[in-house]
Design a protein around this motif. Structure first.
Motif, PDB file in Angstrom:
ATOM      1  N   GLY A   1       0.223  13.836   3.111  1.00 47.43           N
ATOM      2  CA  GLY A   1      -0.696  14.948   3.280  1.00 47.43           C
ATOM      3  C   GLY A   1      -2.066  14.544   3.780  1.00 47.43           C
ATOM      4  O   GLY A   1      -2.268  13.430   4.291  1.00 47.43           O
ATOM      5  N   ASP A   2      -3.027  15.462   3.600  1.00 44.54           N
ATOM      6  CA  ASP A   2      -4.386  15.224   4.088  1.00 44.54           C
ATOM      7  C   ASP A   2      -5.042  14.030   3.396  1.00 44.54           C
ATOM      8  O   ASP A   2      -5.761  13.253   4.030  1.00 44.54           O
ATOM      9  N   THR A   3      -4.808  13.883   2.086  1.00 46.20           N
ATOM     10  CA  THR A   3      -5.413  12.754   1.378  1.00 46.20           C
ATOM     11  C   THR A   3      -4.882  11.437   1.921  1.00 46.20           C
ATOM     12  O   THR A   3      -5.627  10.467   2.089  1.00 46.20           O
ATOM     13  N   GLY A   4      -3.583  11.403   2.222  1.00 43.24           N
ATOM     14  CA  GLY A   4      -3.011  10.205   2.831  1.00 43.24           C
ATOM     15  C   GLY A   4      -3.627   9.907   4.184  1.00 43.24           C
ATOM     16  O   GLY A   4      -3.901   8.755   4.515  1.00 43.24           O
TER      17      GLY A   4
ATOM     18  N   LEU B   1      -5.688   6.687   5.543  1.00 43.79           N
ATOM     19  CA  LEU B   1      -5.316   6.034   6.795  1.00 43.79           C
ATOM     20  C   LEU B   1      -6.538   5.760   7.660  1.00 43.79           C
ATOM     21  O   LEU B   1      -6.758   4.628   8.127  1.00 43.79           O
ATOM     22  N   GLY B   2      -7.364   6.790   7.886  1.00 45.99           N
ATOM     23  CA  GLY B   2      -8.565   6.609   8.693  1.00 45.99           C
ATOM     24  C   GLY B   2      -9.547   5.639   8.072  1.00 45.99           C
ATOM     25  O   GLY B   2     -10.221   4.875   8.774  1.00 45.99           O
ATOM     26  N   THR B   3      -9.632   5.660   6.732  1.00 49.47           N
ATOM     27  CA  THR B   3     -10.534   4.747   6.028  1.00 49.47           C
ATOM     28  C   THR B   3     -10.056   3.305   6.172  1.00 49.47           C
ATOM     29  O   THR B   3     -10.850   2.385   6.421  1.00 49.47           O
ATOM     30  N   ALA B   4      -8.748   3.087   6.023  1.00 49.40           N
ATOM     31  CA  ALA B   4      -8.199   1.731   6.152  1.00 49.40           C
ATOM     32  C   ALA B   4      -8.418   1.181   7.556  1.00 49.40           C
ATOM     33  O   ALA B   4      -8.713  -0.015   7.734  1.00 49.40           O
TER      34      ALA B   4
ATOM     35  N   VAL C   1      -1.066  -0.419   8.757  1.00 54.32           N
ATOM     36  CA  VAL C   1      -1.068   0.723   7.837  1.00 54.32           C
ATOM     37  C   VAL C   1       0.224   1.501   8.035  1.00 54.32           C
ATOM     38  O   VAL C   1       0.577   1.868   9.158  1.00 54.32           O
ATOM     39  N   THR C   2       0.920   1.753   6.934  1.00 60.33           N
ATOM     40  CA  THR C   2       2.164   2.521   6.960  1.00 60.33           C
ATOM     41  C   THR C   2       2.047   3.666   5.962  1.00 60.33           C
ATOM     42  O   THR C   2       1.698   3.451   4.802  1.00 60.33           O
ATOM     43  N   GLN C   3       2.332   4.868   6.408  1.00 58.19           N
ATOM     44  CA  GLN C   3       2.264   6.053   5.563  1.00 58.19           C
ATOM     45  C   GLN C   3       3.684   6.552   5.302  1.00 58.19           C
ATOM     46  O   GLN C   3       4.444   6.834   6.230  1.00 58.19           O
ATOM     47  N   LEU C   4       4.045   6.662   4.019  1.00 58.50           N
ATOM     48  CA  LEU C   4       5.391   7.050   3.621  1.00 58.50           C
ATOM     49  C   LEU C   4       5.409   8.495   3.141  1.00 58.50           C
ATOM     50  O   LEU C   4       4.485   8.945   2.454  1.00 58.50           O
ATOM     51  N   GLU C   5       6.492   9.201   3.475  1.00 56.86           N
ATOM     52  CA  GLU C   5       6.663  10.587   3.051  1.00 56.86           C
ATOM     53  C   GLU C   5       8.125  10.792   2.665  1.00 56.86           C
ATOM     54  O   GLU C   5       9.032  10.405   3.413  1.00 56.86           O
TER      55      GLU C   5
END
Length: 474
Positions: free
Chosen positions: A294-297, A301-304, A312-316
């Motif tokens: 979501g948005d918090t993820g 991501l942008g912060t990292a 950076v890997t985002q899991l859903e």
């Protein structure tokens, strides 16, 4: 690409983003000067695409009931001063919603039936940005005082909107915030690249000049009890948000380097604002895994990226949404489609339909990787796909899986308010809780939701409080 009539019809084109290689080097807003500001002639054309719908469904799509066709028409006529009056008639803080709201109004725009909708969000933020520049945003202190006192606990969008409405109605309002400065997640949860804190600071200053009192650095429930507030004030408003984070109870959760997103983001925001944080959680040089799509993820991501993560890997856990509106979510509903935030444009991998099995650690007890498995939703639950297990490296894991409601310990326990079946503060149609003189609005009563709902609930709650105290509505 422009349409045949020469109008730019997508929000991405109207609000030009700074180049990726430039913006990841600093914390400034992705949009130069604010969304749409650099292209005001195109904003005017977008406003001109708004038509006489007969029934403007954008009204129902917006929880605030914004008078969208009215201020679109005023912008098209180049009457910006009247446009901000109509915008402020329903929305206390359009500079917040214009930057942070996912714009359900646009998905219910009548034009969206067979073409791209009006870029309502861009027009909205252009109106308020221009209003600040031209001096059309001024304090509105009350003409007289009622003698009634109100404590608002929490200074996020719900707390700020209820406090501003009640102050303008003539009540004496004190806003309590446990952080060192007011704003809640607007200040410490939302990264600078999405909204610079100047937007929050000047609204706080406006509210102070109207008469609202801010008591920052006061942890209600510890420094002062809920019982003491109830005794001291004629009414108490719970606007603490839904800050109880969802955890991930899998083997290895105790390893070092695994943190909730709201441990990580506030530290980064404080540092971006010039503060020094000892033992700060940083992504520099690390393989970062964000669990939650979501948005918090995306904020993580942008912060990292800005901290110099190696990967950076985002899991859903859900499957990847489609690019087009699903048949089961027809206009004017808000569709679940594949969306790309500015942070996603900057890099990183998005992995869908996977679940974390366990974490692995190095010799020092710090996370070194996680094992995941692909899943399918069958029979009402997510089932693992045989043979799909794999391991990915991670020296920093951020949990961004949403929130379970308000924190119950301390303040809420002291007040003795009743909770609903989801663990949120139970309230009636006037936002009155089970305790006389205590009200609740925003995520504390609604559960995790949108900023536009928080402001809408704050405004409605103010009516409930005012009616309770005076017998008349604000």
């Amino acid at each position: 690409m422009a349409d045949p009539k020469g109008f730019l019809t997508t929000g991405r084109e109207v609000a030009e983003r700074r180049p990726v290689e430039e913006r990841v080097q600093d914390w400034k807003e992705v949009y130069p000067g604010g969304p749409g500001k650099a292209l005001l002639p195109i904003i005017t054309k977008q406003a001109g695409r708004c038509m006489d719908c007969g029934i403007p469904f954008c009204h129902s799509g917006c929880p605030l009931g914004n008078l969208i066709p009215e201020w679109n028409d005023l912008v098209w006529r180049d009457d910006w001063s009247s446009a901000i009056e109509r915008l402020h008639a329903t929305n206390n803080f359009p500079e917040f919603t214009g930057r942070l709201c996912p714009a359900p109004c646009e998905t219910s725009c009548v034009l969206g039936i067979n073409q791209d909708p009006v870029t309502i969000k861009n027009v909205e933020v252009a109106i308020i940005d221009k209003a600040w520049e031209t001096g059309h945003v001024n304090p509105q202190p009350p003409e007289w005082l009622t003698g009634k006192t109100i404590a608002v606990v929490g200074s996020g969008p719900a707390g700020l909107s209820v406090a501003q409405q009640l102050t303008r109605a003539g009540h004496t309002v004190a806003v309590y915030e446990r952080a060192e400065a007011p704003g809640g997640l607007l200040r410490f949860g939302i990264p600078e690249f999405k909204m610079e804190k100047e937007q929050v600071d000047r609204r706080i200053q406006q509210m102070k000049e109207e008469g609202t009192v801010f008591r920052s650095g006061v942890n209600v429930g510890v420094d002062v009890t809920g019982t003491q507030l109830k005794q001291r004030y004629d009414a108490v408003v719970i606007a603490t948000g839904a800050t109880a984070a969802r955890d991930l109870p899998v083997p290895g959760r105790e390893f070092g380097g695994i943190h909730q997103a709201m441990e990580y983001l506030p530290q980064a925001n404080r540092v971006a604002l010039g503060q020094t944080i000892e033992d700060q959680i940083v992504a520099t040089g690390k393989d970062v895994v964000i669990i939650g799509g979501g948005d918090t993820g995306a904020d993580c991501l942008g912060t990292a990226h800005r901290q110099g993560a190696r990967s950076v890997t985002q899991l859903e856990i859900m499957p990847r949404p489609g690019d087009d509106r699903p048949a089961g979510q027809p206009w004017p509903t808000y569709p679940m489609i594949y969306r790309v935030a500015s942070a996603h444009e900057e890099g990183g991998d998005r992995v869908y339909a996977v679940s974390t099995v366990n974490f692995e650690s190095d010799a020092d007890g710090n996370v070194s990787g996680l094992n995941l498995v692909e899943v399918k939703f069958e029979g009402g639950k997510f089932n693992p796909v045989e043979g799909s297990e794999r391991t990915i490296p991670a020296q920093l894991v951020l949990l961004a899986m949403g929130f379970l409601g308000p924190e119950r310990e301390g303040f809420l326990e002291q007040l003795g308010v009743e909770l609903d079946e989801r663990g949120n503060v139970k309230r009636d149609k006037n936002y009155h809780t089970s305790v006389e003189g205590v009200f609740a609005c925003g995520d504390a009563g609604r559960g995790q939701s949108l900023i536009v709902w928080a402001i809408a609930e704050g405004r409605s709650c103010a009516n409930g409080v005012d009616t309770h105290l005076t017998g008349s509505s604000t």
